[in-house]
Motif scaffolding. Structure first.
Motif, PDB file in Angstrom:
ATOM      1  N   VAL A 207       0.853  -1.189   0.000  1.00 49.33           N
ATOM      2  CA  VAL A 207       0.000   0.000   0.000  1.00 49.33           C
ATOM      3  C   VAL A 207       0.887   1.236   0.000  1.00 49.33           C
ATOM      4  CG1 VAL A 207      -1.727   1.310   1.292  1.00 49.33           C
ATOM      5  CG2 VAL A 207      -1.868  -1.188   1.189  1.00 49.33           C
ATOM      6  N   VAL A 208       0.638   2.167  -0.924  1.00 50.20           N
ATOM      7  CA  VAL A 208       1.477   3.356  -1.082  1.00 50.20           C
ATOM      8  C   VAL A 208       0.738   4.587  -0.561  1.00 50.20           C
ATOM      9  CG1 VAL A 208       2.726   4.819  -2.715  1.00 50.20           C
ATOM     10  CG2 VAL A 208       2.583   2.345  -3.101  1.00 50.20           C
ATOM     11  N   ILE A 209       1.354   5.273   0.428  1.00 53.55           N
ATOM     12  CA  ILE A 209       0.718   6.433   1.055  1.00 53.55           C
ATOM     13  C   ILE A 209       1.721   7.589   1.124  1.00 53.55           C
ATOM     14  CG2 ILE A 209      -0.565   7.289   3.039  1.00 53.55           C
ATOM     15  CD1 ILE A 209      -1.253   4.473   3.812  1.00 53.55           C
ATOM     16  N   PRO A 210       1.757   8.465   0.116  1.00 55.90           N
ATOM     17  CA  PRO A 210       2.625   9.641   0.193  1.00 55.90           C
ATOM     18  C   PRO A 210       2.050  10.696   1.140  1.00 55.90           C
ATOM     19  CG  PRO A 210       2.012   9.097  -2.088  1.00 55.90           C
ATOM     20  CD  PRO A 210       1.088   8.357  -1.179  1.00 55.90           C
ATOM     21  N   SER A 211       2.914  11.535   1.676  1.00 56.29           N
ATOM     22  CA  SER A 211       2.496  12.705   2.452  1.00 56.29           C
ATOM     23  C   SER A 211       2.570  13.927   1.550  1.00 56.29           C
ATOM     24  CB  SER A 211       3.405  12.904   3.665  1.00 56.29           C
ATOM     25  OG  SER A 211       3.264  11.850   4.578  1.00 56.29           O
ATOM     26  N   ILE A 212       1.554  14.766   1.607  1.00 61.01           N
ATOM     27  CA  ILE A 212       1.510  15.939   0.729  1.00 61.01           C
ATOM     28  C   ILE A 212       1.089  17.163   1.546  1.00 61.01           C
ATOM     29  CG2 ILE A 212       1.061  14.579  -1.340  1.00 61.01           C
ATOM     30  CD1 ILE A 212      -1.744  16.599   0.116  1.00 61.01           C
TER      31      ILE A 212
ATOM     32  N   GLY B 126      -1.578   6.565  -9.004  1.00 64.07           N
ATOM     33  CA  GLY B 126      -1.929   5.279  -8.419  1.00 64.07           C
ATOM     34  C   GLY B 126      -1.723   5.133  -6.933  1.00 64.07           C
ATOM     35  N   ALA B 127      -1.402   6.224  -6.217  1.00 61.61           N
ATOM     36  CA  ALA B 127      -1.267   6.133  -4.763  1.00 61.61           C
ATOM     37  C   ALA B 127      -2.564   5.623  -4.154  1.00 61.61           C
ATOM     38  CB  ALA B 127      -0.894   7.489  -4.173  1.00 61.61           C
ATOM     39  N   ASP B 128      -2.462   4.829  -3.099  1.00 55.36           N
ATOM     40  CA  ASP B 128      -3.641   4.224  -2.475  1.00 55.36           C
ATOM     41  C   ASP B 128      -4.328   5.161  -1.489  1.00 55.36           C
ATOM     42  OD1 ASP B 128      -3.512   1.345  -3.479  1.00 55.36           O
ATOM     43  OD2 ASP B 128      -1.498   1.621  -2.673  1.00 55.36           O
ATOM     44  N   ALA B 129      -3.572   6.087  -0.901  1.00 50.91           N
ATOM     45  CA  ALA B 129      -4.099   7.049   0.057  1.00 50.91           C
ATOM     46  C   ALA B 129      -3.069   8.165   0.165  1.00 50.91           C
ATOM     47  CB  ALA B 129      -4.346   6.400   1.421  1.00 50.91           C
ATOM     48  N   VAL B 130      -3.443   9.249   0.836  1.00 54.49           N
ATOM     49  CA  VAL B 130      -2.496  10.335   1.078  1.00 54.49           C
ATOM     50  C   VAL B 130      -2.610  10.813   2.514  1.00 54.49           C
ATOM     51  CG1 VAL B 130      -2.275  11.226  -1.272  1.00 54.49           C
ATOM     52  CG2 VAL B 130      -4.148  12.032   0.176  1.00 54.49           C
ATOM     53  N   VAL B 131      -1.482  11.227   3.070  1.00 57.43           N
ATOM     54  CA  VAL B 131      -1.465  11.937   4.342  1.00 57.43           C
ATOM     55  C   VAL B 131      -1.387  13.427   4.014  1.00 57.43           C
ATOM     56  CG1 VAL B 131      -0.190  12.414   6.456  1.00 57.43           C
ATOM     57  CG2 VAL B 131      -0.365  10.066   5.608  1.00 57.43           C
ATOM     58  N   VAL B 132      -2.324  14.195   4.544  1.00 56.62           N
ATOM     59  CA  VAL B 132      -2.383  15.631   4.291  1.00 56.62           C
ATOM     60  C   VAL B 132      -1.941  16.362   5.543  1.00 56.62           C
ATOM     61  CG1 VAL B 132      -3.885  17.564   3.724  1.00 56.62           C
ATOM     62  CG2 VAL B 132      -4.281  15.348   2.666  1.00 56.62           C
TER      63      VAL B 132
END
Length: 363
Positions: free
Chosen positions: A117-122, A135-141
């Motif tokens: 599972v790929v979760i970048p922070s933005i 295609g990221a699965d979720a993001v941390v905001v």
């Protein structure tokens, strides 16, 4: 007593019991903290940027030896050995890969093909839209209240922007520490919250007690944003060192930076050209002085001075603004149970609010 579970798109995506993420803080999020978080039912993220590649594999195996629950590893997408670190994540069966910067589309695809599972922070809506399209699965905001390198937009403004812009789970970060905050994030449309400072201030954190005491004594006004450390907006506790850097002239700042960089070079084994390349890579398009380039290169060692060595006089104490609200050092399990119990109480209270009866129609 263990708090009841709360199912959200985040818990379903990564297979944890509670929609809470412990962020990958350098020198802080090691195997002990990550495994304690995982065993308490939340998602622990192992910080790998301050580890060598062999150390990362050892740390991952240590976490696996302490817990059977899912956990993640945080990576620097711009690291020269990012591909090798991704290989370790895949080979060791790590559930989640998180990124401090947007990973490339190719890196995302490689991880997803392996079931990670790929979760970048933005920190901006456009960045969330980009990684979602890749295609990221979720993001941390992370809003501006968050610790470390941070932006200017508050979580309460940034979060709804991103929730409205993407169709993947959004995890809210910046300013969260209790059940009320979790419910507020869910109300905005988030699938959970991510917390750094709150997990740093637990009994499972390996940060020295004297450093934790500095955080606990801080008020909201003691947490500042400065560019003096590495040229980028960096939220941290205001210390004598921060004040000295902010008040130093260019010559004095360069002298201090060279002295600290020399110490980092001895510890890291990097050559001076390699250190400068590292600092230039970390500036992310910003115009930095040479002292800031050197400080950017050895910022990890400024963090280590505080978080590992306990030298609050020499190190950087990255901190979310929420430090001013934290007053205790619970275990990860106590913290997570408390947050979930409070969240359930708040939700129950909200559903019990009476609906206003419609006014009778006027004939």
């Amino acid at each position: 007593m263990t708090a009841g579970a709360l199912s959200t798109p985040l818990t379903e995506l990564v297979g944890v019991r509670h929609p809470i993420v412990q962020t990958g803080m350098g020198w802080v999020a090691g195997p002990r903290l990550v495994s304690a978080t995982a065993n308490a039912g939340a998602l622990g993220i192992l910080a790998s940027a301050t580890m060598t590649v062999p150390q990362l594999r050892d740390a991952v195996r240590e976490v696996k030896g302490r817990t059977e629950a899912p956990f993640g590893v945080n990576l620097r997408a711009d690291a020269g050995d990012a591909a090798e670190r991704v290989r370790i994540i895949i080979e060791e069966g790590v559930r989640v890969a998180s990124f401090a910067l947007a990973p490339s589309q190719e890196l995302i695809a490689r991880l997803k093909d392996a079931g990670v599972v790929v979760i970048p922070s933005i920190g901006a809506r456009r960045h969330a839209e980009k990684v979602a399209a890749w295609g990221a699965d979720a993001v941390v905001v992370q809003g501006g209240e968050g610790g470390g390198h941070t932006g200017e937009v508050a979580t309460t403004v940034l979060l709804p922007q991103v929730v409205d812009a993407v169709d993947i789970p959004v995890i809210a970060a910046g300013g969260f520490h209790d059940g009320r905050g979790l419910v507020a994030a869910l109300a905005y449309g988030a699938a959970g919250v991510a917390m750094g400072t709150r997990f740093l201030l637990t009994s499972d954190s390996t940060v020295p007690d004297a450093v934790k005491a500095k955080y606990l004594a801080a008020t909201v006004k003691d947490v500042t944003v400065t560019t003096a450390v590495d040229g980028l907006p960096h939220r941290m506790l205001r210390t004598e060192m921060v004040a000295a850097l902010e008040n130093a002239g260019r010559v004095r700042a360069l002298t201090q930076a060279v002295r600290r960089a020399a110490g980092f070079r001895r510890l890291s084994g990097l050559s001076w050209p390699a250190m400068i390349r590292e600092g230039l890579a970390m500036r992310h398009g910003k115009s930095l002085t040479w002292s800031q380039v050197l400080l950017a290169a050895n910022t990890p060692m400024l963090l280590k001075s505080a978080m590992v060595d306990g030298r609050t006089d020499l190190g950087v104490l990255a901190s979310g603004q929420v430090a001013g609200l934290i007053e205790d050092l619970p275990s990860c399990r106590q913290l997570i149970d408390r947050i979930m119990t409070e969240a359930q109480q708040v939700l129950t209270g909200l559903t019990a609010l009476p609906a206003e009866a419609p006014s009778p129609a006027t004939p």
